[in-house]
Scaffold this active site. Structure first.
Site, mmCIF file in Angstrom:
data_model
loop_
_atom_site.group_PDB
_atom_site.id
_atom_site.type_symbol
_atom_site.label_atom_id
_atom_site.label_comp_id
_atom_site.label_asym_id
_atom_site.label_seq_id
_atom_site.Cartn_x
_atom_site.Cartn_y
_atom_site.Cartn_z
ATOM 1 N N ASN A 132 0.830 -1.191 0.000
ATOM 2 C CA ASN A 132 0.000 0.000 0.000
ATOM 3 C C ASN A 132 0.872 1.251 0.000
ATOM 4 O O ASN A 132 1.961 1.268 0.558
ATOM 5 C CB ASN A 132 -0.954 0.003 1.202
ATOM 6 C CG ASN A 132 -0.375 0.716 2.408
ATOM 7 O OD1 ASN A 132 -0.419 1.945 2.506
ATOM 8 N ND2 ASN A 132 0.187 -0.060 3.336
ATOM 9 N N SER B 86 5.783 5.208 8.700
ATOM 10 C CA SER B 86 5.161 4.890 7.411
ATOM 11 C C SER B 86 6.108 5.259 6.278
ATOM 12 O O SER B 86 6.690 6.345 6.287
ATOM 13 C CB SER B 86 3.847 5.656 7.240
ATOM 14 O OG SER B 86 3.368 5.519 5.916
ATOM 15 N N ASN C 103 5.122 5.950 3.340
ATOM 16 C CA ASN C 103 4.316 6.576 2.298
ATOM 17 C C ASN C 103 4.126 8.078 2.457
ATOM 18 O O ASN C 103 3.399 8.692 1.674
ATOM 19 C CB ASN C 103 2.950 5.887 2.227
ATOM 20 C CG ASN C 103 3.089 4.417 1.885
ATOM 21 O OD1 ASN C 103 3.885 4.052 1.029
ATOM 22 N ND2 ASN C 103 2.353 3.571 2.580
ATOM 23 N N THR C 104 4.751 8.664 3.473
ATOM 24 C CA THR C 104 4.797 10.116 3.615
ATOM 25 C C THR C 104 6.259 10.521 3.489
ATOM 26 O O THR C 104 7.082 10.119 4.315
ATOM 27 C CB THR C 104 4.240 10.570 4.977
ATOM 28 O OG1 THR C 104 2.847 10.232 5.045
ATOM 29 C CG2 THR C 104 4.395 12.077 5.159
ATOM 30 N N LYS D 44 5.272 3.659 16.935
ATOM 31 C CA LYS D 44 5.296 2.592 15.947
ATOM 32 C C LYS D 44 6.545 2.734 15.098
ATOM 33 O O LYS D 44 6.804 3.805 14.534
ATOM 34 C CB LYS D 44 4.054 2.642 15.058
ATOM 35 C CG LYS D 44 3.916 1.421 14.149
ATOM 36 C CD LYS D 44 2.518 1.311 13.573
ATOM 37 C CE LYS D 44 2.319 -0.009 12.837
ATOM 38 N NZ LYS D 44 0.929 -0.177 12.371
ATOM 39 N N ASN E 88 5.826 -1.541 11.461
ATOM 40 C CA ASN E 88 5.065 -1.032 10.332
ATOM 41 C C ASN E 88 5.359 -1.884 9.092
ATOM 42 O O ASN E 88 5.970 -2.950 9.188
ATOM 43 C CB ASN E 88 5.443 0.439 10.082
ATOM 44 C CG ASN E 88 4.273 1.273 9.580
ATOM 45 O OD1 ASN E 88 3.539 0.848 8.706
ATOM 46 N ND2 ASN E 88 4.125 2.469 10.125
#
Length: 359
Positions: free
Chosen positions: A116, A181, A183-184, A219, A248
């Site tokens: 994702n 994450s 994705n940032t 996390k 993660n």
């Protein structure tokens, strides 16, 4: 039964299937009597001492739901009806944002995995806060996972996390700082010791103001080197963090597959051992004193048991739930009891960190 449902859902684009699932869980959550009956039936599978306590949170058993599935806190009660011992919502940001362009969610069934690159798509902390405030069924702890908006410069990231604490801190049973994450852009730089210490101290100070005594977790990524894990644990303990969530999604691609070329975080079965390695390292570095919530590649009771023995007090699922379906919690709980009994453990609590004591 879920096998047929999954086959049908897997004919749809992954994000559309996810939307349908969330709608169904939201509607289930509106049926309070049914939710209570369903939860009681799942928990009836526990015929052993499964209760655990992590950072003061009392859980009926160690199988919880990770952040990422219910980003908007729209299906909490439906998810609790399925028997999860805790549900974590988010990741939530101060302001609404659409996330990355679609398509951004990909299945790899051959490897029981997902990729994702959602990008913290959500309607904002205030929107989720309204939903959390309206809840009346308090069946189990609900955590809030927080992050920064994509267009917030990294040097101002602390402001976003603190803003989320102001909005959500009093409403969740625990708070999770997501600094891992992939994705940032640039977010994982916040895991570097100096920046991490400043971020956690600011968030903890504000949480203490708005929700005294509320547990705070961090996390972390599965891609940290062992030495970097040590640094994170040292910072977490110095700040007085209540625990870690490990881990993660990963940016690694341990197999070849056409979909593996897609950018984003890989989750599911391939992350199981990298996650376990981080759990083992963090538990050892913290001397068992820093609670760990383990997540990554959990599909079976054996996977849960492995993480418990590695040092996790609670085990979260996400991708496994997508593949295994609503009956997953009951199956995990039914399978965990015999594993504990086989090794002479009288409770789940006795199994936590067992691999370290066996050395």
């Amino acid at each position: 039964m879920y096998g047929l449902t999954r086959a049908l859902l897997f004919q749809l684009p992954a994000e559309r299937a996810h939307r349908l699932g969330m709608t169904a869980l939201h509607r289930l959550g509106n049926q309070s009597g049914l939710c209570r009956r369903m939860r009681a039936k799942t928990l009836s599978a526990i015929t052993y001492d499964a209760s655990v306590t992590v950072a003061g949170l009392e859980l009926a058993h160690p199988v919880a739901l990770a952040a990422g599935l219910d980003k908007e806190a729209e299906a909490v009660d439906g998810l609790l009806a399925l028997g999860f011992s805790a549900v974590e919502v988010g990741t939530l940001t101060p302001r609404p944002q659409p996330g990355n362009p679609t398509p951004r969610l990909f299945r790899i069934p051959e490897h029981r995995a997902l990729i994702n690159r959602m990008g913290f798509n959500n309607h904002g902390a205030a929107n989720a806060a309204e939903r959390l405030r309206a809840r009346t069924w308090k069946a189990a702890p609900v955590g809030v996972n927080i992050g920064k908006n994509k267009d917030t410069p990294l040097e101002n990231a602390v402001d976003d996390y603190v803003a989320c604490v102001d909005t959500l801190g009093p409403l969740g049973d625990y708070v999770v700082v997501n600094a891992s994450s992939p994705n940032t852009p640039g977010l994982r730089k916040l895991q570097e010791p100096e920046q991490l210490g400043a971020l956690l101290r600011a968030v903890k100070a504000r949480l203490t103001q708005v929700a005294p005594g509320k547990p705070l977790f961090l996390k972390i990524a599965p891609d940290l080197t062992p030495e970097a894990v040590d640094e994170v644990v040292d910072v977490a303990r110095a700040v007085g963090l209540d625990g870690l969530i490990a881990t993660n999604t990963t940016i690694a691609r341990p197999f070849e597959h056409p979909v593996a070329k897609e950018a984003g975080g890989l989750s599911g079965a391939p992350v199981r051992e990298p996650s376990n390695a981080v759990i083992r390292r963090a538990y050892a570095r913290g001397g068992g004193a820093l609670p760990i919530i383990g997540v990554g590649g959990v599909f079976t009771a054996e996977d849960v048991y492995e993480k418990l023995k590695a040092g996790a007090s609670v085990v979260q699922v996400y991708t496994g739930f997508i593949y295994e379906g609503p009956g997953m919690v009951r199956r995990l709980l039914e399978g965990l009891g015999p594993l504990l009994a086989r090794d002479g453990f009288r409770s789940v609590r006795e199994a936590i960190g067992a691999d370290h004591r066996a050395r």
